[in-house]
Write a protein that holds these residues in place. Structure first.
Motif, short mmCIF file in Angstrom:
data_model
loop_
_atom_site.label_atom_id
_atom_site.label_comp_id
_atom_site.label_asym_id
_atom_site.label_seq_id
_atom_site.Cartn_x
_atom_site.Cartn_y
_atom_site.Cartn_z
N PHE A 1 1.03 -1.13 -0.09
CA PHE A 1 -0.02 -0.06 -0.14
C PHE A 1 0.86 1.13 0.09
O PHE A 1 1.72 1.54 1.05
N LEU A 2 0.71 2.26 -0.99
CA LEU A 2 1.62 3.23 -1.10
C LEU A 2 0.89 4.43 -1.17
O LEU A 2 -0.24 4.70 -1.42
N THR A 3 1.62 5.37 -0.23
CA THR A 3 0.77 6.44 0.25
C THR A 3 0.83 7.75 -0.89
O THR A 3 -0.19 8.38 -1.35
N ILE B 1 -10.49 -2.36 0.50
CA ILE B 1 -9.86 -3.63 0.07
C ILE B 1 -9.46 -4.66 1.25
O ILE B 1 -9.18 -4.38 2.24
N ARG B 2 -10.16 -5.78 0.92
CA ARG B 2 -9.87 -6.94 2.01
C ARG B 2 -8.67 -7.48 1.82
O ARG B 2 -8.01 -7.70 1.12
N LEU C 1 -10.07 -8.65 8.09
CA LEU C 1 -9.43 -7.56 8.06
C LEU C 1 -9.48 -6.78 6.69
O LEU C 1 -9.38 -7.30 5.35
N GLU C 2 -9.66 -5.55 6.70
CA GLU C 2 -9.69 -4.79 5.47
C GLU C 2 -9.04 -3.24 5.78
O GLU C 2 -9.00 -2.79 6.73
N ILE C 3 -8.57 -2.78 4.46
CA ILE C 3 -7.91 -1.42 4.40
C ILE C 3 -8.96 -0.43 3.77
O ILE C 3 -9.54 -0.86 2.92
N PRO D 1 -0.43 13.97 -4.94
CA PRO D 1 -1.59 13.15 -4.46
C PRO D 1 -1.31 11.98 -3.57
O PRO D 1 -0.10 11.33 -3.73
N GLY D 2 -1.98 11.93 -2.63
CA GLY D 2 -1.61 10.72 -1.60
C GLY D 2 -2.75 10.41 -0.81
O GLY D 2 -4.02 11.02 -0.99
N LEU D 3 -2.67 9.29 0.04
CA LEU D 3 -3.79 8.61 0.76
C LEU D 3 -3.03 8.19 2.05
O LEU D 3 -1.79 7.82 2.05
N GLY D 4 -3.95 7.93 3.16
CA GLY D 4 -3.46 7.24 4.33
C GLY D 4 -4.35 6.02 4.31
O GLY D 4 -5.25 6.00 3.40
N PHE D 5 -4.08 5.10 5.22
CA PHE D 5 -4.71 3.90 5.32
C PHE D 5 -5.06 3.50 6.46
O PHE D 5 -4.35 3.72 7.68
N HIS D 6 -6.34 3.04 6.71
CA HIS D 6 -6.99 2.45 7.84
C HIS D 6 -7.10 1.00 7.87
O HIS D 6 -7.33 0.55 6.69
N LEU D 7 -6.66 0.47 8.86
CA LEU D 7 -6.65 -0.99 8.93
C LEU D 7 -7.88 -1.43 9.84
O LEU D 7 -7.87 -0.97 11.29
N TRP D 8 -8.86 -1.94 9.68
CA TRP D 8 -10.35 -2.46 10.28
C TRP D 8 -10.23 -3.88 10.41
O TRP D 8 -9.96 -4.66 9.61
N GLN D 9 -10.78 -4.07 11.53
CA GLN D 9 -11.07 -5.37 12.03
C GLN D 9 -12.37 -5.62 12.42
O GLN D 9 -12.97 -4.96 13.00
N THR D 10 -13.00 -6.48 11.69
CA THR D 10 -14.50 -6.92 11.87
C THR D 10 -14.71 -8.29 12.74
O THR D 10 -14.02 -9.08 12.31
N SER D 11 -15.62 -8.12 13.63
CA SER D 11 -15.84 -9.48 14.56
C SER D 11 -17.47 -9.10 14.61
O SER D 11 -18.01 -8.35 14.62
#
Length: 313
Positions: free
Chosen positions: A80-82, A147-148, A153-155, A165-175
């Motif tokens: 994953f590139l910012t 994106i899974r 887990l998904e980003i 141009p840039g992006l940050g990334f969240h890492l989510w965990q689903t339960s």
């Protein structure tokens, strides 16, 4: 989340992340990496302003930026590139080449949508030099895209505040968990409800990690959810008052930007990285202790080593 690797701290002053041993280099020899280990996540990598920045996050083993191309990233199938600055992306062709030859599995390279074409040209130029065919795909992302990346887990991409141009990334965990109103229900009652087709569970999402890449303070308004991530990776390039204007001009964060918002950081852990080499480690430790008072016990200074000194002004 929550348990710090105590070896990464040095009392009584604010600790710096150190080389916790060495890692085997898939190409032979050893590779020095910084590591921090928490209850649910391990973060390893390198980060110094203008030199190189990359992180590998376990689970799920993905890479956040790739720096100049560390062999330790060979096991990362997702990159994953910012943004497109070379201290974050120069190593993409090397990692893709390495994985194509040795890991023999496809590499997924996720980046801001506007980087797709130039990034593909960069990778294909390297493939022509090597006279090889690389196995990879490039996925262009916009803020809000997800994106899974593993089981549960998904980003999620989010906007940042940089010069390009840039992006940050969240890492989510689903339960899934039992509905609150059924917490005291008997197992037989729950089984009976299921047989009737009643849903007894709810889905819960937790923001495990947020990574802001290179950014100015605008990121905090663009996506304030970063304040609530359990683990926040946020840059802090500049320290001195004379560099406030430089930070703003080049789209980076100054310690002043963090100090002004210190009451908003609800994160369990903060990893500060991307420090300029112009500052001595002792300067950084002292300033962070003083200006992030109250937050300091949760702060980790990543990419610093006790034998380093400032080299620029």
């Amino acid at each position: 989340m929550g348990r710090r690797d105590r070896a990464a701290r040095a009392a009584p002053t604010l600790g710096v992340s150190r080389h916790l041993g060495t890692s085997p280099d898939p190409l032979g020899g050893v590779e020095k990496l910084d590591r921090l280990t928490f209850d649910r996540i391990k973060v390893e990598g390198v980060s110094r302003a203008g030199h190189e920045t990359w992180f590998r996050v376990h689970p799920p083993g993905l890479a956040l930026d790739v720096g100049r191309g560390a062999p330790a990233l060979m096991g990362a199938s997702d990159l994953f590139l910012t943004h497109g600055h070379l201290d974050h992306v120069l190593g993409v062709p090397f990692v893709v080449s390495l994985r194509s030859q040795q890991a023999r599995t496809r590499t997924r390279v996720c980046c801001p949508a506007r980087l797709v074409d130039p990034l593909e040209r960069l990778i294909e130029a390297a493939a022509k030099l090597e006279q090889r065919t690389y196995d990879y795909e490039i996925v262009g992302l916009e803020p809000g895209d997800t994106i899974r990346v593993g089981k549960n887990l998904e980003i999620e991409a989010f906007p940042i505040d940089h010069l390009v141009p840039g992006l940050g990334f969240h890492l989510w965990q689903t339960s899934t968990c039992l509905k609150a109103e059924l917490a005291t229900a008997s197992p037989d009652h729950i089984v009976a409800l299921k047989k009737q087709g009643v849903r007894v569970e709810v889905e819960e999402k937790k923001l495990w990690l947020s990574y802001c890449g290179d950014t100015g303070p605008g990121v905090f308004d663009l996506d304030p959810r970063v304040f609530d991530a359990m683990l926040l990776l946020v840059e802090c390039t500049f320290l001195d008052s004379k560099h406030v204007g430089r930070a703003a001009r080049y789209g980076h964060l100054h310690l002043d930007d963090l100090a002004a918002r210190r009451d908003r950081f609800h994160n369990q852990e903060l990893i500060l990285h991307h420090w300029s080499t112009r500052y001595r480690v002792s300067q950084i430790q002292q300033q962070v202790e003083e200006r992030l008072a109250g937050v300091e016990p949760r702060v980790h200074l990543f990419g610093l080593h006790a034998d380093e000194g400032g080299v620029r002004s």
